[in-house]
Structures are given as structure tokens and as C-alpha cells.
Design a protein around this motif. Structure first.
Motif, mmCIF file in Angstrom:
data_model
loop_
_atom_site.group_PDB
_atom_site.id
_atom_site.type_symbol
_atom_site.label_atom_id
_atom_site.label_comp_id
_atom_site.label_asym_id
_atom_site.label_seq_id
_atom_site.Cartn_x
_atom_site.Cartn_y
_atom_site.Cartn_z
ATOM 1 N N UNK A 1 106.931 -11.604 46.063
ATOM 2 C CA UNK A 1 106.286 -10.331 45.708
ATOM 3 C C UNK A 1 105.165 -10.587 44.711
ATOM 4 N N UNK A 2 104.237 -9.653 44.704
ATOM 5 C CA UNK A 2 103.153 -9.686 43.729
ATOM 6 C C UNK A 2 103.538 -8.715 42.620
ATOM 7 N N UNK A 3 104.253 -9.227 41.639
ATOM 8 C CA UNK A 3 104.784 -8.382 40.578
ATOM 9 C C UNK A 3 103.688 -7.774 39.725
ATOM 10 N N UNK A 4 102.614 -8.494 39.539
ATOM 11 C CA UNK A 4 101.498 -7.957 38.751
ATOM 12 C C UNK A 4 100.904 -6.740 39.448
ATOM 13 N N UNK A 5 100.749 -6.802 40.763
ATOM 14 C CA UNK A 5 100.221 -5.660 41.513
ATOM 15 C C UNK A 5 101.173 -4.474 41.407
ATOM 16 N N UNK A 6 102.465 -4.745 41.386
ATOM 17 C CA UNK A 6 103.463 -3.680 41.250
ATOM 18 C C UNK A 6 103.329 -2.995 39.884
ATOM 19 N N UNK A 7 103.133 -3.774 38.826
ATOM 20 C CA UNK A 7 102.950 -3.197 37.489
ATOM 21 C C UNK A 7 101.682 -2.341 37.462
ATOM 22 N N UNK A 8 100.609 -2.836 38.072
ATOM 23 C CA UNK A 8 99.357 -2.077 38.116
ATOM 24 C C UNK A 8 99.573 -0.762 38.856
ATOM 25 N N UNK A 9 100.268 -0.809 39.980
ATOM 26 C CA UNK A 9 100.523 0.406 40.758
ATOM 27 C C UNK A 9 101.350 1.406 39.940
ATOM 28 N N UNK A 10 102.378 0.947 39.256
ATOM 29 C CA UNK A 10 103.184 1.827 38.412
ATOM 30 C C UNK A 10 102.351 2.396 37.259
ATOM 31 N N UNK A 11 101.493 1.569 36.675
ATOM 32 C CA UNK A 11 100.646 2.031 35.575
ATOM 33 C C UNK A 11 99.677 3.110 36.051
ATOM 34 N N UNK A 12 99.178 2.982 37.263
ATOM 35 C CA UNK A 12 98.292 4.005 37.816
ATOM 36 C C UNK A 12 99.031 5.329 38.008
ATOM 37 N N UNK A 13 100.279 5.246 38.445
ATOM 38 C CA UNK A 13 101.097 6.460 38.577
ATOM 39 C C UNK A 13 101.272 7.111 37.215
ATOM 40 N N UNK A 14 101.624 6.310 36.209
ATOM 41 C CA UNK A 14 101.819 6.848 34.861
ATOM 42 C C UNK A 14 100.529 7.474 34.337
ATOM 43 N N UNK A 15 99.409 6.827 34.555
ATOM 44 C CA UNK A 15 98.118 7.353 34.079
ATOM 45 C C UNK A 15 97.794 8.696 34.723
ATOM 46 N N UNK A 16 98.026 8.804 36.044
ATOM 47 C CA UNK A 16 97.787 10.086 36.725
ATOM 48 C C UNK A 16 98.677 11.181 36.151
ATOM 49 N N UNK A 17 99.928 10.839 35.886
ATOM 50 C CA UNK A 17 100.845 11.829 35.325
ATOM 51 C C UNK A 17 100.390 12.271 33.931
ATOM 52 N N UNK A 18 100.010 11.332 33.097
ATOM 53 C CA UNK A 18 99.531 11.686 31.758
ATOM 54 C C UNK A 18 98.238 12.501 31.820
ATOM 55 N N UNK A 19 97.359 12.179 32.750
ATOM 56 C CA UNK A 19 96.122 12.960 32.900
ATOM 57 C C UNK A 19 96.450 14.402 33.276
ATOM 58 N N UNK A 20 97.429 14.587 34.141
ATOM 59 C CA UNK A 20 97.847 15.933 34.505
ATOM 60 C C UNK A 20 98.433 16.686 33.326
ATOM 61 N N UNK A 21 99.259 15.999 32.539
ATOM 62 C CA UNK A 21 99.830 16.646 31.353
ATOM 63 C C UNK A 21 98.751 17.020 30.351
ATOM 64 N N UNK A 22 97.778 16.158 30.203
ATOM 65 C CA UNK A 22 96.676 16.458 29.281
ATOM 66 C C UNK A 22 95.897 17.680 29.758
ATOM 67 N N UNK A 23 95.622 17.745 31.060
ATOM 68 C CA UNK A 23 94.918 18.895 31.618
ATOM 69 C C UNK A 23 95.735 20.170 31.400
ATOM 70 N N UNK A 24 97.034 20.099 31.638
ATOM 71 C CA UNK A 24 97.895 21.271 31.427
ATOM 72 C C UNK A 24 97.859 21.701 29.963
ATOM 73 N N UNK A 25 97.848 20.751 29.056
ATOM 74 C CA UNK A 25 97.754 21.076 27.634
ATOM 75 C C UNK A 25 96.440 21.735 27.281
ATOM 76 N N UNK A 26 95.344 21.241 27.855
ATOM 77 C CA UNK A 26 94.030 21.835 27.603
ATOM 78 C C UNK A 26 93.959 23.269 28.136
ATOM 79 N N UNK A 27 94.469 23.472 29.337
ATOM 80 C CA UNK A 27 94.480 24.818 29.925
ATOM 81 C C UNK A 27 95.320 25.756 29.061
ATOM 82 N N UNK A 28 96.457 25.258 28.594
ATOM 83 C CA UNK A 28 97.341 26.075 27.762
ATOM 84 C C UNK A 28 96.657 26.462 26.458
#
Length: 150
Positions: A107-134
């Protein structure tokens, strides 16, 4: 891979998975927090005459709270596309033999970490947007309160 890299990849994977878990926990808290002022509005406003400007601010605040809640729901909504090899989504489409072959393949474990980090970043961006709207919605509700008192 050298053992030191394996250890660091394990730590990176654990860190990113913890961040994803944190976003999901924060999302639950935010949904609860957003629902309280919205419930108060639904209980207090219908049937009550509001001055024109106050009504505009109340409507803006309510729409903002609903929009923020929708953004948070999008954050926690599972993404079932992109069946990357080595993921449970990929395995759900495998036969037993295909699963065993995948687990046996390097397996390409580094690619897996990058993919998970991208998921986390998208989630945090959504939370930030929700906070701004609120924040905008709460300012509008505060303005509604002030204009109703004046």
C-alpha cells in the motif's frame, strides 16, 4: 520503507483520523447550538407583528441559521464516491479473494494519509463556513432585537 517512516506514518494517520473525529463531534455540538435559537424563533415569532426592519432582520437571521445547519449536515454526510484501494468502500465491492489480494498488496500509506488529510480539511472548511454564516445570522438577530426595542 524504513522503520522510522512507518512509525511517523502511523502517527500521521492517527492524527488525521482524530481530526476527522473531532469535526464530526463539533458538528453535533453545532447542530444542537444552532437549533436552540431557531426553535426560539419558531416558538416566538409566528403570529406576532414585527416592525418592517425587525421582520427583515429576523428573516435574515433565521435563513442564516438554517443555512449554517445545512452546511454542517453536509460536513457530516458520508461521501461514498471514490473507492480508493485499501478503503472500506473499496472492500465493500470486493469478493473475498479480491479483499485478500488487496490486503496482501503493498500500500501507499503516504497517499492514504494525504487522502485522509484532504477529507479532514474539507470538513474543517465546512465548519468554518457554518461558523461564519452563524455569526452573520446572530448579528442580524441582534439587530432585529434592537430595532424592535427602539
Amino acid at each position: 520503507m524504513p522503520k522510522d517512516i512507518d512509525t511517523r506514518l502511523d502517527a500521521a494517520t492517527a492524527t488525521v483520523l482524530a481530526e476527522i473525529s473531532r469535526t464530526d463531534a463539533k458538528s453535533g455540538v453545532l447542530l444542537t447550538a444552532f437549533s436552540l435559537p431557531l426553535a426560539a424563533l419558531v416558538a416566538a415569532v409566528p403570529g406576532k407583528p414585527l416592525p418592517g426592519l425587525s421582520a427583515v432582520f429576523v428573516a435574515t437571521g433565521a435563513v442564516g441559521l438554517v443555512a449554517a445547519m445545512l452546511v454542517v449536515l453536509i460536513v457530516v454526510r458520508p461521501r461514498l464516491a471514490g473507492h480508493a484501494r485499501g478503503s472500506f468502500l473499496y472492500w465493500s465491492l470486493c469478493t473475498t479473494d479480491e479483499l485478500l489480494a488487496d490486503l496482501d498488496a503493498p500500500t501507499d500509506r503516504a497517499a492514504h494519509v494525504v487522502q485522509l488529510a484532504q477529507i479532514a480539511r474539507r470538513k474543517y472548511a465546512g465548519l468554518r463556513l457554518a461558523g461564519d454564516i452563524t455569526a452573520v445570522a446572530l448579528v442580524a438577530l441582534a439587530a432585529a432585537l434592537l430595532t424592535a426595542l427602539i
